[in-house]
Design an enzyme around this catalytic site. Structure first.
Site, short mmCIF file in Angstrom:
data_model
loop_
_atom_site.label_atom_id
_atom_site.label_comp_id
_atom_site.label_asym_id
_atom_site.label_seq_id
_atom_site.Cartn_x
_atom_site.Cartn_y
_atom_site.Cartn_z
N ASP A 1 0.58 -1.09 0.09
CA ASP A 1 0.09 -0.02 -0.08
C ASP A 1 0.85 1.24 -0.09
O ASP A 1 0.46 2.43 0.56
CB ASP A 1 -0.98 -0.14 1.33
CG ASP A 1 -1.81 -1.32 1.41
OD1 ASP A 1 -2.59 -1.70 0.37
OD2 ASP A 1 -1.91 -1.72 2.61
N LYS B 1 2.05 2.81 -5.01
CA LYS B 1 2.91 2.39 -6.36
C LYS B 1 2.38 2.64 -7.29
O LYS B 1 2.95 3.11 -8.51
CB LYS B 1 3.36 0.85 -6.32
CG LYS B 1 4.00 0.30 -5.08
CD LYS B 1 4.21 -1.16 -5.14
CE LYS B 1 3.42 -1.97 -4.57
NZ LYS B 1 2.77 -1.88 -3.28
N GLY C 1 -4.57 -3.79 -4.86
CA GLY C 1 -5.60 -3.23 -5.49
C GLY C 1 -5.39 -1.56 -5.37
O GLY C 1 -4.83 -1.12 -4.25
N HIS C 2 -5.56 -0.88 -6.53
CA HIS C 2 -5.39 0.39 -6.28
C HIS C 2 -6.31 1.25 -6.98
O HIS C 2 -7.10 0.82 -7.91
CB HIS C 2 -4.14 0.94 -6.55
CG HIS C 2 -3.51 0.61 -8.00
ND1 HIS C 2 -2.67 -0.47 -7.96
CD2 HIS C 2 -3.63 1.28 -8.99
CE1 HIS C 2 -2.49 -0.73 -9.40
NE2 HIS C 2 -2.88 0.62 -9.85
N GLN D 1 2.21 -5.74 -3.29
CA GLN D 1 2.30 -5.64 -2.02
C GLN D 1 3.80 -5.18 -1.82
O GLN D 1 4.36 -4.18 -2.29
CB GLN D 1 2.36 -7.20 -1.65
CG GLN D 1 1.25 -7.98 -1.37
CD GLN D 1 0.66 -8.34 -2.80
OE1 GLN D 1 1.46 -9.27 -3.64
NE2 GLN D 1 -0.58 -8.14 -3.28
#
Ligand code: IMP
Length: 425
Positions: A13, A16, A40-41, A225
């Site tokens: 988190d 990136k 997830g982003h 990650q």
């Protein structure tokens, strides 16, 4: 071939996605090489929000080839959902997305196993994302109960599912797990359908990437990650099941590591962690809560509140060295506005001894008391600052001190989610 990689240096988190998105324009190919839909982003483009989990953010640029390489574990239903969602929002997806036929696939039994096995070994639970990631990687390494995406198109696909379902049902019964037995026919029908819908994207991505290397094409590798969640080099067992540090790039993509010309390590200006496991600088107090609120530190995938604390330079120095990181990108510096003082952890005290390296054993790390260096804070909001030189003196000092302790130059500083909120130092 100017290969560039983006890797997280903490426990994930690190934002990136924003840097990947910024650098995508300068590349021909963007590759996801490990992990699955546990990451997830959100990408904001022209005011529209897009949620990405497995698909590289290269998908928004028509000239860029997005590749999901063989080191990834793929949940066919969730990638189809992602593709459909993006298409509905007007994103064109066709030949510009390629998924490896070597990618191992997540089946319903992996979800069941993820749900029941975490914590079964006693002690603190890993607190997984419950996406079936670990059980799928376990079957990959175990080989006999694994199915790769390429297997979906083989004549014995149905038989393989029947064979594995029988084995899994026996194992659930043996473990005394009271669930409806899995139905091999229904699973085959469902997954054969996914296979048909995915067929046009499936390819030998290793070959494709090796050809791209020969043709001198520019490749961006997008890590998921963070390095401290790496299965081999992270805070085992409180880790994810893939090589999420830079050591995983070559293994997951098939591209030899000497083609990588630059590795950018991404770190937040503070520390966060989701799930179980030690986190020496965690602050279970008002300061931690202030960071959580200002940084909106709640999981994108699972919505869990993230554990927050001061910047741990021992941990980041370790992951920067482990990954051969050339430069740092410090994210979310704006979150730290408004503190009188800031702390950077420069060493640990373990059993009365000062330690400057990152311990290999989680139990050791759990005992680590952070030794802090105190720096002055700044009161001004900095989300609108566009040049590093215009930051408050103490903000500049903070960033420079991180670079000194970690031993790598800071090249990028981010003060918000928008592309324009980025400074090149
Ligand atoms: P798994 O990857 O779902 O097996 O979860 C293993 C550990 O990695 C848990 O502590 C998760 O919270 C953590 N984890 C997995 N993916 C992410 C991520 O994208 N960001 C932060 N933590 C993650």
């Amino acid at each position: 071939m100017p290969g560039t990689a983006i890797v997280g240096l903490q426990w994930g988190d690190e934002a990136k996605g924003k840097i990947v998105d910024l650098l995508t324009e300068q590349n021909d190919i963007v590759v996801r090489y490990q992990g699955g839909a546990n990451a997830g982003h959100t990408v904001v483009m022209e005011g529209k929000k897009f949620k990405l989990s497995l698909i590289p953010s290269g998908i928004f640029r028509s000239h860029v080839q997005s590749v999901i390489a063989g080191g990834v574990v793929l949940n066919p239903a969730s990638i189809l959902q992602e593709i459909d969602g993006l298409k509905e929002q007007g994103v064109e997806i066709g030949g510009n997305l390629m998924i490896s036929d070597r990618a191992h696939t997540i089946f319903p039994w992996h979800f069941i196993e993820d749900g029941i096995l975490d914590g079964l070994g006693g002690g603190e639970a890993i607190g997984t994302t419950q996406r079936g990631i670990g059980p799928c990687y376990r079957d990959k390494v175990g080989r006999s109960l694994a199915i790769r995406l390429g297997d979906f198109y083989k004549p014995d696909f149905k038989d393989r599912i029947s064979h594995i379902v029988a084995a899994k049902n026996r194992s659930f019964t043996g473990l005394g797990i009271d669930i409806e037995p899995l139905d091999d026919r229904a699973i085959h029908e469902e997954y054969a359908g996914y296979g048909e819908r995915l067929r046009s994207y499936v390819a030998d991505t290793t070959n494709y990437l090796l050809d791209a290397v020969d043709a001198d094409r520019r490749i961006l590798f997008e890590g998921a990650q963070g390095s401290l969640l790496d299965i081999d080099h992270g805070t085992f067992p409180y880790v994810t099941s893939s090589n999420s540090s830079a050591v995983g790039i070559s293994g997951g993509s098939g591209v030899p590591s000497h083609f990588l010309k630059k590795i950018i390590g991404i770190a937040k200006a503070y520390t966060t962690r989701v799930g179980g496991g030690p986190c020496p600088t965690e602050l279970e107090n008002d300061i931690g809560q202030k960071i959580r609120d200002r940084g909106n530190e709640y999981g994108t995938v699972t919505k869990r509140p993230r554990r927050c604390g001061w910047f741990d330079a021992v941990a980041v120095r370790y992951s920067a060295r482990l990954g051969g990181v050339d430069a740092l990108s410090i994210m979310l510096l704006d979150v730290l506005s408004g503190f009188d003082e800031l702390q950077i952890c420069t060493a640990y005290e373990i059993d009365g001894r000062k330690i400057e390296y990152f311990p290999s054993q989680a139990e050791e790390l759990r005992k680590a008391m952070p030794i802090y260096e105190t720096l002055g804070g700044w009161k001004e909001e900095i989300a609108d600052v566009r040049n590093f030189t215009d930051l408050p003196e103490n903000a500049k000092r903070y960033v420079k001190r991180i670079a000194e302790i970690v031993g790598r130059p800071v090249e990028i500083v981010s003060v918000g989610p928008d592309r324009v909120q980025t400074m090149f130092v």
